[in-house]
Motif scaffolding. Sequence first.
Motif, PDB file in Angstrom:
ATOM      1  N   PHE A 130      57.913  16.466 100.971  1.00 28.03           N
ATOM      2  CA  PHE A 130      58.825  16.514  99.834  1.00 28.03           C
ATOM      3  C   PHE A 130      59.921  15.474 100.059  1.00 28.03           C
ATOM      4  O   PHE A 130      60.811  15.660 100.891  1.00 28.03           O
ATOM      5  CB  PHE A 130      59.464  17.894  99.713  1.00 28.03           C
ATOM      6  N   ASN A 131      59.863  14.389  99.307  1.00 29.61           N
ATOM      7  CA  ASN A 131      60.915  13.377  99.364  1.00 29.61           C
ATOM      8  C   ASN A 131      60.932  12.642  98.027  1.00 29.61           C
ATOM      9  O   ASN A 131      60.273  13.068  97.068  1.00 29.61           O
ATOM     10  CB  ASN A 131      60.681  12.406 100.537  1.00 29.61           C
ATOM     11  N   SER A 132      61.667  11.577  97.973  1.00 24.70           N
ATOM     12  CA  SER A 132      61.828  10.876  96.690  1.00 24.70           C
ATOM     13  C   SER A 132      60.527  10.259  96.207  1.00 24.70           C
ATOM     14  O   SER A 132      60.407   9.901  95.030  1.00 24.70           O
ATOM     15  CB  SER A 132      62.898   9.790  96.829  1.00 24.70           C
ATOM     16  N   SER A 133      59.543  10.134  97.105  1.00 23.09           N
ATOM     17  CA  SER A 133      58.250   9.566  96.714  1.00 23.09           C
ATOM     18  C   SER A 133      57.255  10.639  96.299  1.00 23.09           C
ATOM     19  O   SER A 133      56.127  10.311  95.902  1.00 23.09           O
ATOM     20  CB  SER A 133      57.659   8.767  97.889  1.00 23.09           C
ATOM     21  N   TYR A 134      57.648  11.870  96.385  1.00 25.44           N
ATOM     22  CA  TYR A 134      56.717  12.956  96.065  1.00 25.44           C
ATOM     23  C   TYR A 134      56.279  12.861  94.606  1.00 25.44           C
ATOM     24  O   TYR A 134      57.098  12.747  93.700  1.00 25.44           O
ATOM     25  CB  TYR A 134      57.395  14.305  96.311  1.00 25.44           C
ATOM     26  N   SER A 135      54.979  12.901  94.403  1.00 22.45           N
ATOM     27  CA  SER A 135      54.449  12.787  93.041  1.00 22.45           C
ATOM     28  C   SER A 135      53.464  13.899  92.738  1.00 22.45           C
ATOM     29  O   SER A 135      52.710  13.814  91.771  1.00 22.45           O
ATOM     30  CB  SER A 135      53.779  11.426  92.849  1.00 22.45           C
ATOM     31  N   GLY A 136      53.463  14.926  93.569  1.00 27.31           N
ATOM     32  CA  GLY A 136      52.551  16.044  93.344  1.00 27.31           C
ATOM     33  C   GLY A 136      53.076  16.982  92.272  1.00 27.31           C
ATOM     34  O   GLY A 136      54.096  16.731  91.639  1.00 27.31           O
ATOM     35  N   ARG A 137      52.371  18.087  92.115  1.00 25.92           N
ATOM     36  CA  ARG A 137      52.787  19.064  91.117  1.00 25.92           C
ATOM     37  C   ARG A 137      54.007  19.834  91.610  1.00 25.92           C
ATOM     38  O   ARG A 137      54.311  19.863  92.804  1.00 25.92           O
ATOM     39  CB  ARG A 137      51.639  20.016  90.801  1.00 25.92           C
ATOM     40  N   ASP A 138      54.702  20.438  90.662  1.00 29.09           N
ATOM     41  CA  ASP A 138      55.857  21.250  91.019  1.00 29.09           C
ATOM     42  C   ASP A 138      55.427  22.367  91.966  1.00 29.09           C
ATOM     43  O   ASP A 138      54.399  23.017  91.744  1.00 29.09           O
ATOM     44  CB  ASP A 138      56.497  21.851  89.764  1.00 29.09           C
ATOM     45  N   ILE A 139      56.242  22.615  92.971  1.00 24.30           N
ATOM     46  CA  ILE A 139      55.798  23.491  94.052  1.00 24.30           C
ATOM     47  C   ILE A 139      56.989  24.185  94.711  1.00 24.30           C
ATOM     48  O   ILE A 139      58.073  23.606  94.833  1.00 24.30           O
ATOM     49  CB  ILE A 139      55.008  22.668  95.101  1.00 24.30           C
ATOM     50  N   GLU A 143      55.424  22.628 106.342  1.00 24.37           N
ATOM     51  CA  GLU A 143      56.556  22.256 105.497  1.00 24.37           C
ATOM     52  C   GLU A 143      57.112  23.483 104.801  1.00 24.37           C
ATOM     53  O   GLU A 143      56.376  24.381 104.405  1.00 24.37           O
ATOM     54  CB  GLU A 143      56.107  21.242 104.441  1.00 24.37           C
ATOM     55  N   ALA A 144      58.427  23.506 104.648  1.00 22.72           N
ATOM     56  CA  ALA A 144      59.090  24.554 103.874  1.00 22.72           C
ATOM     57  C   ALA A 144      60.118  23.899 102.973  1.00 22.72           C
ATOM     58  O   ALA A 144      60.852  23.005 103.398  1.00 22.72           O
ATOM     59  CB  ALA A 144      59.766  25.565 104.805  1.00 22.72           C
ATOM     60  N   GLY A 145      60.164  24.348 101.729  1.00 26.08           N
ATOM     61  CA  GLY A 145      61.113  23.782 100.775  1.00 26.08           C
ATOM     62  C   GLY A 145      60.545  23.864  99.376  1.00 26.08           C
ATOM     63  O   GLY A 145      59.738  24.744  99.061  1.00 26.08           O
ATOM     64  N   TYR A 146      60.959  22.929  98.541  1.00 28.24           N
ATOM     65  CA  TYR A 146      60.408  22.881  97.180  1.00 28.24           C
ATOM     66  C   TYR A 146      60.444  21.448  96.684  1.00 28.24           C
ATOM     67  O   TYR A 146      61.171  20.596  97.240  1.00 28.24           O
ATOM     68  CB  TYR A 146      61.167  23.811  96.224  1.00 28.24           C
ATOM     69  N   ALA A 147      59.685  21.184  95.634  1.00 31.22           N
ATOM     70  CA  ALA A 147      59.697  19.846  95.058  1.00 31.22           C
ATOM     71  C   ALA A 147      59.305  19.908  93.590  1.00 31.22           C
ATOM     72  O   ALA A 147      58.470  20.713  93.179  1.00 31.22           O
ATOM     73  CB  ALA A 147      58.732  18.926  95.812  1.00 31.22           C
ATOM     74  N   SER A 148      59.947  19.041  92.822  1.00 30.62           N
ATOM     75  CA  SER A 148      59.570  18.827  91.429  1.00 30.62           C
ATOM     76  C   SER A 148      59.596  17.323  91.202  1.00 30.62           C
ATOM     77  O   SER A 148      59.793  16.548  92.142  1.00 30.62           O
ATOM     78  CB  SER A 148      60.560  19.531  90.486  1.00 30.62           C
TER      79      SER A 148
END
Length: 311
Positions: A97-106, A202-207
Amino acid sequence: MKCSVQMPVLPIETVAIILMISGLSKMQSVSSPPLFYPFGTGAGDTVCPKVDDTNSSVINLTSPFSFFGRSYPQIYVNHNGFLTFDQASSNYTPIQFNSSYSGRDIIAPFWTDIDNRLNGIISYNLYTVGNVLSRATQDINQYFTGVSLSALWVFVATWDKVAYYNNSGTESSFQVVLISTGSSSFVLMNYGVIAKLNWTTEAGYASSTQNFTILWETNKVDVNLSSSSNVGIPGRWAFWVNGAPDNSITTTLSTTTPFSSTSATSSTTAASTTTPFSSTSATSSTTGTVCKALFVCCDSYDLFAYFINVF
Ligand SMILES: [Ca+2]
């Protein structure tokens, strides 16, 4: 769990005596971490099948969950330790999960290669009435100063003593709680014992617009999530996820971070000396958090949490 009357703040010596006299035997028999919301068949959970790298059926939510600008009417529990909204995922190797993350919301309380065929139970529940809603309401109003909201529904997914792939007998326990008030959305992550592992985790979240990393590791690690926090309560993380810039939590982190990761880790000490939410000003001191907790909790589980917090 809750008292109908307020308790005074007890001297630590008194707390220790109470623990020794009345609480210790109970603590020793505790099978679930004290921070966890109710889970398992006794709580009426739906239990996921014992299948590796799979997921729950689609779970229709009572009302849409708002997640950083997107609104989702359904959710999936993916066995490898994470939730997704638009599509299930069998991926057992985390994507950073970083600024390059392009996966689905998680939302990922603990994304790694879990295998519940070997041992452990994955289960979930969606609450629309009852004590769980009261507990969630209390939690969000405690952690997010200025918030005066009531939980409309609460979704709880629990991984109880689950094994890692090819590691029968390893046991890790963690839980993610989604809380919707209708207008706002919150996530709690609760951690019990996490077994040592040798895999990316990994633990956290990403959108598409926001991400936050509690933990990112690509090699062997002794994951000490049960002593980490951003709200001053070891083993618990809390996030406001419907638009607030939660990346602001990454301010001034502690020198006592429990992980070797360079990501946005925190700790009890960090939470006690920083304001984890710039716009909402969560609890500003560990002592304050503990005292407030003592006013509303009175069994030995919570005193045990107090004990851990003090020492
Ligand atoms: Ca797996």
